[in-house]
Design an enzyme around this catalytic site. Structure first.
Site, PDB file in Angstrom:
ATOM      1  CG  ASP A  82      -3.044   1.843  11.801  1.00 59.48           C
ATOM      2  OD1 ASP A  82      -2.488   1.330  10.815  1.00 59.48           O
ATOM      3  OD2 ASP A  82      -4.102   1.401  12.287  1.00 59.48           O
ATOM      4  CD  GLU A 126      -5.025   1.659   3.950  1.00 65.09           C
ATOM      5  OE1 GLU A 126      -6.197   1.622   4.335  1.00 65.09           O
ATOM      6  OE2 GLU A 126      -4.290   0.652   3.912  1.00 65.09           O
TER       7      GLU A 126
END
Length: 545
Positions: A32, A206
């Site tokens: 991420d 997302e």
């Protein structure tokens, strides 16, 4: 800016001497990525989940060479994860810079699960004048969904984005990307909430990030889920609140449907522009042990070069949308860092930044470098399946072929007291070469295993090491397998136990119930409650070329 991050640079590279970025740039459990440039320095923040301190912070000046400079969330007042589930904690942080401050947005996930309808995911903001801190106390933002980010618009206004989690039966749980203004003076969200993007046919929308370029707001999202269907989606709009038009050749990046690629699971991206006007995409990836197999190193971070003509859509340099192992570096001076020591003798007053603990910070009550100088002392606490108070300190496995060793002095008085070397993935999945005490054999070792919560002992009978004041322990990973060894005299290694499946220490094996990577740890347990201590003389970690 920290003095250590502003070293003198070597001359710029010429086009003929341009170096290459070798992917992944952040190896072993660094997912991420959120990338930002501040003048001549680049920084990437990555997720840490249940490992403390929270949020890894990495630094580079050329996008080729990177080093870990610390972690932002180093106090319990910023991040208290006692009782958090495996792979709860810090999901997808976002790092930005404005007004002379670093802004770090992060989620602390308290409840989640693939079969659970709810996500208790609380979003916070901390700031710091320097990447190395000190970072502020957290400002609470919201709990409507995870993967928050902060966009600083050219007019000075600030906007929070996050995905919204929809728990209702029959609904798409990934309900879109929310946008709301953040008032920094008041320290709170203000004004209406806008759902600006509900995703594409790839679903699982997302990880929103926004950049502004050439009069457009570009919205980058992760889609497809963070496994082999993962992708980076890009959309743009003339207005911040939309509507957003999807890239005509979407997705911008994916490994989907190409099992031959060495970098798989490509997705969850973040954009950065160099001071020379070149654009790069940071993204997570995985390196499976076999095609579409298990990724025991976890999800890692890579960089891809973009071609982005003015007013047009960006595309990966060189065509198509597949991640590449080698990418041309920017036209910047080379800036390598000194090599790191393979051996930690625990002589420093503080732990190396590569060490992390589970859920809570360490303190002198259970981890000490001072009680016996030159040793790491661990006092036994709860078991390896605990999600509360473990005496475990560990570092990432960052290569498929690597080994680690230690030397421990430990005199257990009962079978309930243990210490040793563990290959750890999560509380329900680990393999542990431990010392303990047997009523007949005295001080002895065995290999304990926990496989999807099923406990076992790899040896039918403990191996006695009675009378050995010091015991050396080693684990060696050789791609698909790993194996332990021990010695009671320096260098006199004896292999012990079978070869274990390295792929079992992965989120793929854990059936989507974990998002981390393999750690190698030192630990101690005392299930009697007497807090018997173990002293570790050193720890070495070496990767094979």
């Amino acid at each position: 800016m920290s003095e250590t991050l502003t070293d003198t640079l070597s001359p710029p590279r010429t086009d003929e001497a341009r170096a290459y970025i070798q992917n992944p740039i952040l190896r072993g459990f660094n997912p991420d990525p959120s990338i930002v440039r501040v003048e001549n320095d680049f920084y990437i923040a990555t997720s840490t989940f249940e490992w403390f301190p929270g949020v890894q912070l990495h630094h580079s000046r050329d996008l080729v060479h990177w080093r870990l400079v610390g972690r932002a969330l180093d106090r319990r007042s910023q991040l208290d994860m006692i009782g958090n589930p495996d792979s709860g904690g810090v999901w997808a942080p976002h790092l930005s810079y404005a007004d002379g401050l670093f802004y770090l947005i992060y989620t602390d996930v308290k409840t989640w699960g693939v079969r659970e309808p709810f996500k208790d995911a609380h979003n916070y903001l901390v700031t710091a004048p320097d990447i190395c801190g000190p970072w502020s106390e957290p400002v609470y933002l919201n709990s409507s969904g995870f993967d928050p980010s902060l966009f600083h618009d050219v007019d000075g206004r600030k906007w929070l984005l996050n995905m919204i989690w929809d728990h209702r039966k029959g609904k798409n749980p990934f309900g879109g990307i929310l946008l709301q203004e953040f008032d920094p003076a008041a320290g709170e969200l203000v004004g209406p909430v806008h759902n600006i993007f509900r995703g594409t046919h790839l679903r699982v929308t997302e990880g929103p990030h926004i950049v502004r370029k050439d009069g457009f707001y570009y919205l980058l999202t992760a889609e497809g889920g963070t496994t082999y269907e993962h992708a980076v989606t890009l959309a743009r709009s003339k207005t911040l609140t939309g509507p957003y038009e999807v890239h005509p050749d979407n997705p911008l990046l994916t490994s989907r449907g190409r099992p031959e690629l060495e970098l798989q699971k490509a997705g969850h991206g973040s954009l950065v522009e160099t001071q020379t006007g070149e654009w790069y995409l940071a993204h997570l990836c995985g390196r499976p042990l076999s095609p579409l197999g298990r990724c025991n190193l976890g999800r890692e971070t890579a960089l891809q070069r973009l071609e982005w003509p003015r007013g047009d859509w960006p595309r990966l340099a060189g065509g198509d949308n597949a991640p590449k192992l080698q990418v041309p570096a920017p036209a910047l001076p080379a800036h390598p860092f000194p090599p790191e020591n393979e051996r930690d003798d625990f002589d420093a007053p503080t732990l190396s930044p590569h060490w992390q603990t589970l859920r809570v910070p360490h303190d002198e009550s259970w981890l000490s470098l001072r009680e016996r100088p030159g040793f790491l002392r661990l006092r036994g606490r709860e078991s390896l399946i605990s999600r509360h108070r473990q005496s475990l300190v560990a570092r990432r496995l960052q290569a498929h072929v690597a080994e680690a060793e230690t030397c421990v002095e430990f005199e257990p008085e009962t079978f309930q007291q243990m210490a040793g070397l563990v290959a750890f993935y999560q509380a329900n999945n680990w393999v542990y070469l431990r010392l303990s005490r047997d009523e007949v054999l005295g001080k002895s070792l065995n290999i304990l295993t926990c496989d999807h919560s099923v406990y076992d002992e790899a040896l039918d009978e403990d191996v006695s090491v009675e009378g050995a004041a010091r015991v050396f322990l080693k684990v060696r990973f050789e791609r698909e397998t790993f194996r332990f060894a021990y010695a009671t005299e320096p260098g006199a290694w004896r292999e012990v136990g079978p070869r274990f499946d390295a792929g079992k220490l992965s989120d793929d094996y854990c059936q989507g119930l974990s998002f981390t990577g393999t750690f190698i740890g030192l630990c101690a347990q005392d299930l009697s409650g007497r807090r018997r201590h173990a002293d570790f003389d050193y720890f070495s970690y070496r990767e094979d070329a």
